[in-house]
Design a protein around this motif. Structure first.
Motif, mmCIF file in Angstrom:
data_model
loop_
_atom_site.group_PDB
_atom_site.id
_atom_site.type_symbol
_atom_site.label_atom_id
_atom_site.label_comp_id
_atom_site.label_asym_id
_atom_site.label_seq_id
_atom_site.Cartn_x
_atom_site.Cartn_y
_atom_site.Cartn_z
ATOM 1 N N LEU A 156 42.048 46.901 45.955
ATOM 2 C CA LEU A 156 42.897 48.090 45.838
ATOM 3 C C LEU A 156 43.581 48.150 44.472
ATOM 4 N N THR A 157 43.947 47.002 43.920
ATOM 5 C CA THR A 157 44.596 47.024 42.603
ATOM 6 C C THR A 157 43.643 47.523 41.520
ATOM 7 N N MET A 158 42.329 47.399 41.752
ATOM 8 C CA MET A 158 41.375 47.881 40.767
ATOM 9 C C MET A 158 41.480 49.385 40.572
ATOM 10 N N LEU A 159 42.016 50.082 41.574
ATOM 11 C CA LEU A 159 42.186 51.528 41.441
ATOM 12 C C LEU A 159 43.216 51.870 40.369
ATOM 13 N N LEU A 201 32.752 41.152 50.260
ATOM 14 C CA LEU A 201 33.056 39.725 50.122
ATOM 15 C C LEU A 201 34.027 39.248 51.199
ATOM 16 N N MET A 202 34.855 40.174 51.688
ATOM 17 C CA MET A 202 35.799 39.808 52.747
ATOM 18 C C MET A 202 35.087 39.290 53.992
ATOM 19 N N GLY A 258 43.449 38.566 50.402
ATOM 20 C CA GLY A 258 43.512 38.568 48.943
ATOM 21 C C GLY A 258 42.444 39.433 48.321
ATOM 22 N N LEU A 259 41.218 39.361 48.852
ATOM 23 C CA LEU A 259 40.131 40.174 48.316
ATOM 24 C C LEU A 259 40.371 41.657 48.557
ATOM 25 N N GLY A 260 40.796 42.013 49.766
ATOM 26 C CA GLY A 260 41.023 43.422 50.070
ATOM 27 C C GLY A 260 42.101 44.032 49.199
ATOM 28 N N VAL A 301 49.649 35.806 43.905
ATOM 29 C CA VAL A 301 49.027 35.308 42.678
ATOM 30 C C VAL A 301 47.527 35.587 42.697
ATOM 31 N N VAL A 302 46.892 35.377 43.834
ATOM 32 C CA VAL A 302 45.454 35.636 43.955
ATOM 33 C C VAL A 302 45.154 37.112 43.689
ATOM 34 N N ILE A 303 45.963 38.002 44.246
ATOM 35 C CA ILE A 303 45.746 39.440 44.087
ATOM 36 C C ILE A 303 45.835 39.840 42.618
#
Length: 477
Positions: free
Chosen positions: A274-277, A94-95, A268-270, A51-53
């Motif tokens: 990647l989903t931003m790609l 941020l990680m 979650g941040l990492g 959910v966070v991702i």
């Protein structure tokens, strides 16, 4: 004049109402799980990793990806991945502090600074202002983007459309605050990922396939060299502008605060980065496809709108639902973030008004309505003047970046006091303002961050070592 036929307009309106209605239903359902102000403001540290991702992706993907990023793909090909990559790098940085952020159980960004430098009302006030201007800017500009996009499609007046998106955003946030926003964004985010890939694939098909695109579009855009086609000067400007904005955006921090497990904060941040790609795939493919079909657009940001006129009715209707889910996800997240600042930092921490759980939630909902109305009024009265809000990224980063990250690195070795935080944040804002006034080539946020860091280093007092203290005590005795 609307670009869609009467049938298409009716279909778009119905699809939009279905999306909004389903979002409201989900918000009410998940909002019932909210128990008290902590759940309303920070989702009660209850969000699973997946959910966070997805909710990070849904929050970050707004009108910019839909319009501006497609324009980058049209003009500069795969260079759009550099833009998305800057967000990814920001998430990776941020990680480094994600686990600490989650362990400290923060609710807002100002709480991070007061934990590092000590409690002080002026520290909280400056940090709260710097933190809330960005999500408020997102909120108002997304209202404008919704009115512009759907005004072109349907011919409805902008005022009516702004009011529609305002009411929809309210109904997404009011039931349960962040917990309802996050779970609704999760469902919408899955839909957005699917639609991004599907629309990109259809655009390539519409252009005659990838082979035809490579024949009609210059290789410098679609080949490996397309990654730097925008030019190194622009790339470094993106790095200097986007990275600081990502590193200080409270919307991203709140998802870290809300993770169910401390171990999920960093992962979650990492994975979110990647989903931003996916946004890069969407924007790049559509930009190149439109370039192949119509290489003569005067304004590259018209590429997304031009594609709408070429979609079949069924896909245009589904695409309309995609636009609604994308914009509503961003507006709901931005609205909740602003309200969290005003409730926790301004009312409770600065004004010192401690309240019971039910009263705090009621106040948060009242503030939510007020903020929504203010953003809607600005969007209606100044639909073209809101471009100045882009500057809020720079000033927010200039004020917050050094106190958060440099403060984190120094807090075990230096004695950090409220005066250092105040001077550092004010120096960042002043440095940013001077560079802004001089119209510097390098983004003015860089000058602000540098000034903030220098002042903080100068005022951070070295902490005496424990052994030295003990030795001095022995000598005095």
């Amino acid at each position: 004049m609307p670009t869609g036929s009467p049938g298409q307009i009716i279909g778009i309106v119905i699809a939009s109402l279905i999306v909004i209605g389903s979002g409201i239903a989900m918000s009410v359902y998940f909002g019932r799980r909210a128990r008290g102000a902590q759940d309303w403001l920070s989702a009660g540290e209850s969000l699973p990793l997946l959910v966070v991702i997805v909710t990070q992706f849904a929050t970050a993907t707004g009108g910019g990806v839909l319009i501006a990023h497609v324009g980058i793909g049209y003009r500069s090909g795969w260079s759009v991945f550099v833009y998305e990559g800057c967000v990814l790098v920001g998430f990776l940085v941020l990680m480094l502090i994600a686990k600490w952020l989650r362990e400290q159980r923060f609710t807002t960004v100002p709480e991070i600074i007061t934990r590092l430098f000590g409690e002080h009302k002026l520290v909280t006030a400056i940090a709260a202002l710097a933190a809330l201007v960005v999500p408020f800017g997102w909120l108002a500009t997304q209202f404008v983007a919704f009115a512009q996009l759907f005004g072109q499609l349907t011919g409805l007046p902008p005022t009516a459309l702004v009011l529609v998106i305002m009411v929809a955003s309210l109904l997404f946030v009011l039931p349960g605050g962040l917990i309802s926003v996050a779970w609704t964004d999760f469902v919408f985010g899955l839909f957005m990922i699917t639609m991004s890939i599907g629309v990109a694939a259809y655009a390539i098909h519409l252009a005659g396939g990838w082979g035809h695109i490579t024949e009609t579009v210059p290789q410098r855009l679609w080949g490996w060299e397309g990654v730097t086609a925008v030019g190194w000067e622009q790339i470094w400007l993106w790095v200097a502008a986007i990275l600081p904005g990502t590193l200080t955006n409270q919307l991203y921090y709140q998802r870290v605060f809300a993770t169910k497990k401390i171990s999920d904060a960093r992962r979650g941040l990492g994975l979110s980065g990647l989903t931003m790609l996916i946004g890069g795939v969407y924007a790049g493919c559509i930009g190149l496809a439109v370039h192949s079909m119509n290489p003569g657009l005067a304004n590259e940001e018209d590429a997304a709108g031009w594609l709408l006129t070429r979609l079949p009715s069924w896909l245009l209707i589904v695409f309309g639902a995609f636009l609604v889910s994308t914009i509503v996800s961003t507006t709901g997240a931005a609205l909740q973030s602003v309200v969290a600042n005003l409730t926790r930092d301004v009312y409770q921490n600065i004004a010192g008004r401690a309240q019971e759980e039910r009263q705090a939630v009621a106040l948060s909902r009242l503030i939510t309505v007020g903020v929504s109305i203010l953003a809607a009024v600005l969007a209606i009265l100044f639909p073209r003047a809101l471009t100045w809000l882009v500057a809020t990224y720079a000033y927010s980063a200039a004020a917050l970046a050094a106190p958060i990250f440099l403060g984190y690195l120094l807090h075990r070795r230096r004695r950090l006091r409220p005066a250092a935080a105040i001077a550092s944040m004010l120096a960042g804002i002043a440095g940013c303002a001077v560079a802004h006034a001089l119209d510097t080539t390098v983004p003015y946020a860089v000058y602000g961050i540098a000034a903030s860091a220098v002042v903080l280093l100068a005022l951070a007092v070295p902490a005496p070592r424990v052994a030295e203290i003990r030795t001095e005590l022995v000598r005095n005795s």
